[in-house]
Design a protein around this motif. Sequence first.
Motif, PDB file in Angstrom:
ATOM      1  N   VAL A   3       0.838  -1.206   0.000  1.00  0.00           N
ATOM      2  CA  VAL A   3       0.000   0.000   0.000  1.00  0.00           C
ATOM      3  C   VAL A   3       0.870   1.251   0.000  1.00  0.00           C
ATOM      4  O   VAL A   3       0.611   2.217  -0.728  1.00  0.00           O
ATOM      5  CB  VAL A   3      -0.944  -0.009   1.213  1.00  0.00           C
ATOM      6  N   GLY A   4       1.911   1.245   0.801  1.00  0.00           N
ATOM      7  CA  GLY A   4       2.798   2.405   0.874  1.00  0.00           C
ATOM      8  C   GLY A   4       3.502   2.706  -0.432  1.00  0.00           C
ATOM      9  O   GLY A   4       3.797   3.868  -0.740  1.00  0.00           O
ATOM     10  N   ARG A   5       3.783   1.667  -1.249  1.00  0.00           N
ATOM     11  CA  ARG A   5       4.459   1.879  -2.524  1.00  0.00           C
ATOM     12  C   ARG A   5       3.627   2.715  -3.498  1.00  0.00           C
ATOM     13  O   ARG A   5       4.186   3.320  -4.425  1.00  0.00           O
ATOM     14  CB  ARG A   5       4.799   0.529  -3.169  1.00  0.00           C
ATOM     15  N   LEU A   6       2.343   2.783  -3.302  1.00  0.00           N
ATOM     16  CA  LEU A   6       1.525   3.639  -4.159  1.00  0.00           C
ATOM     17  C   LEU A   6       1.913   5.104  -4.005  1.00  0.00           C
ATOM     18  O   LEU A   6       1.711   5.909  -4.911  1.00  0.00           O
ATOM     19  CB  LEU A   6       0.038   3.451  -3.835  1.00  0.00           C
ATOM     20  N   GLY A   7       2.480   5.449  -2.853  1.00  0.00           N
ATOM     21  CA  GLY A   7       2.955   6.815  -2.659  1.00  0.00           C
ATOM     22  C   GLY A   7       4.071   7.168  -3.614  1.00  0.00           C
ATOM     23  O   GLY A   7       4.205   8.332  -4.034  1.00  0.00           O
ATOM     24  N   TYR A  20      13.281   9.881 -22.683  1.00  0.00           N
ATOM     25  CA  TYR A  20      12.375   8.729 -22.546  1.00  0.00           C
ATOM     26  C   TYR A  20      11.117   9.163 -21.801  1.00  0.00           C
ATOM     27  O   TYR A  20      11.170  10.013 -20.907  1.00  0.00           O
ATOM     28  CB  TYR A  20      13.061   7.591 -21.791  1.00  0.00           C
ATOM     29  N   GLU A  21      10.000   8.563 -22.151  1.00  0.00           N
ATOM     30  CA  GLU A  21       8.724   8.956 -21.545  1.00  0.00           C
ATOM     31  C   GLU A  21       8.158   7.885 -20.621  1.00  0.00           C
ATOM     32  O   GLU A  21       7.468   8.207 -19.657  1.00  0.00           O
ATOM     33  CB  GLU A  21       7.703   9.284 -22.634  1.00  0.00           C
ATOM     34  N   THR A  22       8.411   6.627 -20.924  1.00  0.00           N
ATOM     35  CA  THR A  22       7.828   5.541 -20.123  1.00  0.00           C
ATOM     36  C   THR A  22       8.930   4.637 -19.574  1.00  0.00           C
ATOM     37  O   THR A  22       9.945   4.413 -20.231  1.00  0.00           O
ATOM     38  CB  THR A  22       6.848   4.713 -20.969  1.00  0.00           C
ATOM     39  N   PHE A  23       8.669   4.099 -18.366  1.00  0.00           N
ATOM     40  CA  PHE A  23       9.701   3.353 -17.648  1.00  0.00           C
ATOM     41  C   PHE A  23       9.084   2.141 -16.939  1.00  0.00           C
ATOM     42  O   PHE A  23       7.859   2.042 -16.777  1.00  0.00           O
ATOM     43  CB  PHE A  23      10.366   4.268 -16.606  1.00  0.00           C
ATOM     44  N   HIS A  24       9.959   1.244 -16.488  1.00  0.00           N
ATOM     45  CA  HIS A  24       9.507   0.114 -15.670  1.00  0.00           C
ATOM     46  C   HIS A  24       8.882   0.648 -14.372  1.00  0.00           C
ATOM     47  O   HIS A  24       9.546   1.398 -13.640  1.00  0.00           O
ATOM     48  CB  HIS A  24      10.687  -0.792 -15.313  1.00  0.00           C
ATOM     49  N   PRO A  25       7.657   0.258 -14.053  1.00  0.00           N
ATOM     50  CA  PRO A  25       7.058   0.685 -12.771  1.00  0.00           C
ATOM     51  C   PRO A  25       7.543  -0.216 -11.637  1.00  0.00           C
ATOM     52  O   PRO A  25       6.808  -1.058 -11.115  1.00  0.00           O
ATOM     53  CB  PRO A  25       5.562   0.522 -13.025  1.00  0.00           C
ATOM     54  N   THR A  26       8.786  -0.038 -11.247  1.00  0.00           N
ATOM     55  CA  THR A  26       9.364  -0.940 -10.254  1.00  0.00           C
ATOM     56  C   THR A  26       8.644  -0.856  -8.907  1.00  0.00           C
ATOM     57  O   THR A  26       8.605  -1.841  -8.159  1.00  0.00           O
ATOM     58  CB  THR A  26      10.857  -0.633 -10.058  1.00  0.00           C
ATOM     59  N   PHE A  27       8.063   0.292  -8.587  1.00  0.00           N
ATOM     60  CA  PHE A  27       7.275   0.399  -7.357  1.00  0.00           C
ATOM     61  C   PHE A  27       6.059  -0.516  -7.428  1.00  0.00           C
ATOM     62  O   PHE A  27       5.648  -1.115  -6.426  1.00  0.00           O
ATOM     63  CB  PHE A  27       6.838   1.845  -7.107  1.00  0.00           C
ATOM     64  N   LEU A  28       5.473  -0.658  -8.632  1.00  0.00           N
ATOM     65  CA  LEU A  28       4.334  -1.555  -8.820  1.00  0.00           C
ATOM     66  C   LEU A  28       4.783  -3.014  -8.761  1.00  0.00           C
ATOM     67  O   LEU A  28       4.093  -3.860  -8.177  1.00  0.00           O
ATOM     68  CB  LEU A  28       3.654  -1.270 -10.156  1.00  0.00           C
ATOM     69  N   TYR A  29       5.942  -3.316  -9.350  1.00  0.00           N
ATOM     70  CA  TYR A  29       6.475  -4.667  -9.263  1.00  0.00           C
ATOM     71  C   TYR A  29       6.636  -5.086  -7.795  1.00  0.00           C
ATOM     72  O   TYR A  29       6.276  -6.200  -7.403  1.00  0.00           O
ATOM     73  CB  TYR A  29       7.847  -4.756  -9.958  1.00  0.00           C
ATOM     74  N   GLU A  30       7.201  -4.175  -7.015  1.00  0.00           N
ATOM     75  CA  GLU A  30       7.429  -4.501  -5.604  1.00  0.00           C
ATOM     76  C   GLU A  30       6.116  -4.650  -4.847  1.00  0.00           C
ATOM     77  O   GLU A  30       5.986  -5.526  -3.980  1.00  0.00           O
ATOM     78  CB  GLU A  30       8.304  -3.438  -4.942  1.00  0.00           C
ATOM     79  N   ALA A  31       5.142  -3.805  -5.168  1.00  0.00           N
ATOM     80  CA  ALA A  31       3.843  -3.913  -4.503  1.00  0.00           C
ATOM     81  C   ALA A  31       3.197  -5.265  -4.788  1.00  0.00           C
ATOM     82  O   ALA A  31       2.696  -5.937  -3.875  1.00  0.00           O
ATOM     83  CB  ALA A  31       2.931  -2.773  -4.955  1.00  0.00           C
ATOM     84  N   LEU A  32       3.207  -5.684  -6.047  1.00  0.00           N
ATOM     85  CA  LEU A  32       2.614  -6.969  -6.409  1.00  0.00           C
ATOM     86  C   LEU A  32       3.395  -8.122  -5.799  1.00  0.00           C
ATOM     87  O   LEU A  32       2.811  -9.116  -5.347  1.00  0.00           O
ATOM     88  CB  LEU A  32       2.556  -7.099  -7.935  1.00  0.00           C
TER      89      LEU A  32
END
Length: 361
Positions: free
Chosen positions: A139-143, A175-187
């Motif tokens: 949940v905190g990674r959404l921040g 570059y405009e788009t990147f790996h959402p590593t915060f989302l990877y960690e959340a999942l």
Amino acid sequence: MDFASIPSPAESVWHLGPIPIRAYALCLIAGIVAACWIAEVRLRRRGAPEWAVLDLAVWAVPFGIVGARIYHVFTSPDAYFGPDGDPWKAFAVWEGGLGVPGAILLGGVGLWLGCRQLKLPFATVADACVPGVPIGQAVGRLGNWFNQELYGKPLDAWWAVAIDVDHRVAGYMNYETFHPTFLYEALWNVGVAVVLVVADRRWKFGAGRLVALFVLLYWTGRFWIEGLRIDPAEAAFGLRLNQWVSIVVVVLAVAYLLLVRGSRKVVAYDGGERVIVAWDSDAAKATGYVDGALPKGVLLTAPDGDGTPDDGETEDTRPEEDGVADEPSDEPPADTTDTATADETASDETRPGAGTTRDDG
């Protein structure tokens, strides 16, 4: 808006009059609440007092936040103590930057202190609480999403996250788009929590072994996620500092799981005494545990919790239903014949012992 990628929020701060409401702080608070709620449910089913998690959180949460910030500043010192750094920003927690290792380390110290206050075994409490930790982290990674931070290398895919120019890391402006590593960690964290709960039900981990399993699983995922990130961090021999931390703690966790033995412990009552026993002991079964846990909605109460007096309570000192105890009397039993009738009609001036206030009812 490019719907071929995940858009980043346009704002991360809202103002309620002069008061700033920061998405990062809201996500952090929501994560703490989620972790505490899970811990409370699991602690109750192991016999801990109701809302014990609040007493534990008073210690664990502040320690965890301080530890997380110290670790972040230590591993990213240039932003605070470098040529263009601002040392005062080391205290700006609301701007992001909390290191998980520091949170776990100092948060564990706070939890230990809380356990001492409640007189509960630290390992038992830690094993009960730990599945809530990865959920709180998720949940905190959404921040980080709201702050547009902690993303990874450039990526051209539908699950890539779009980052505004102002938030792009130096060297990646085109570059405009990147790996959402915060989302990877959340999942990954949600998956870790599920594994912990299932494994604990199956093997009834104790002696801190469920914590070790959490460390093993979390840092295994963190190693490859960390390798995708491009935000500035200390590195050595081609690996970021957190990757080296991952290697060390995973090895330690594996060693702990191999060397330490112990199954789940629960709070029970044995002979009227509050004790810590094995989940499958006779005392646990007699207290009401089923497969190592109290039934849902059941709170552990002392054997006298149904209103029966304590062993040390005597009949003379036991309160009556109206809350007034009978006083002992040396007088002989009253005659229930005509004498009792006469006493009822006699005035206070003629009744023996006039002026006293003994309550016979």
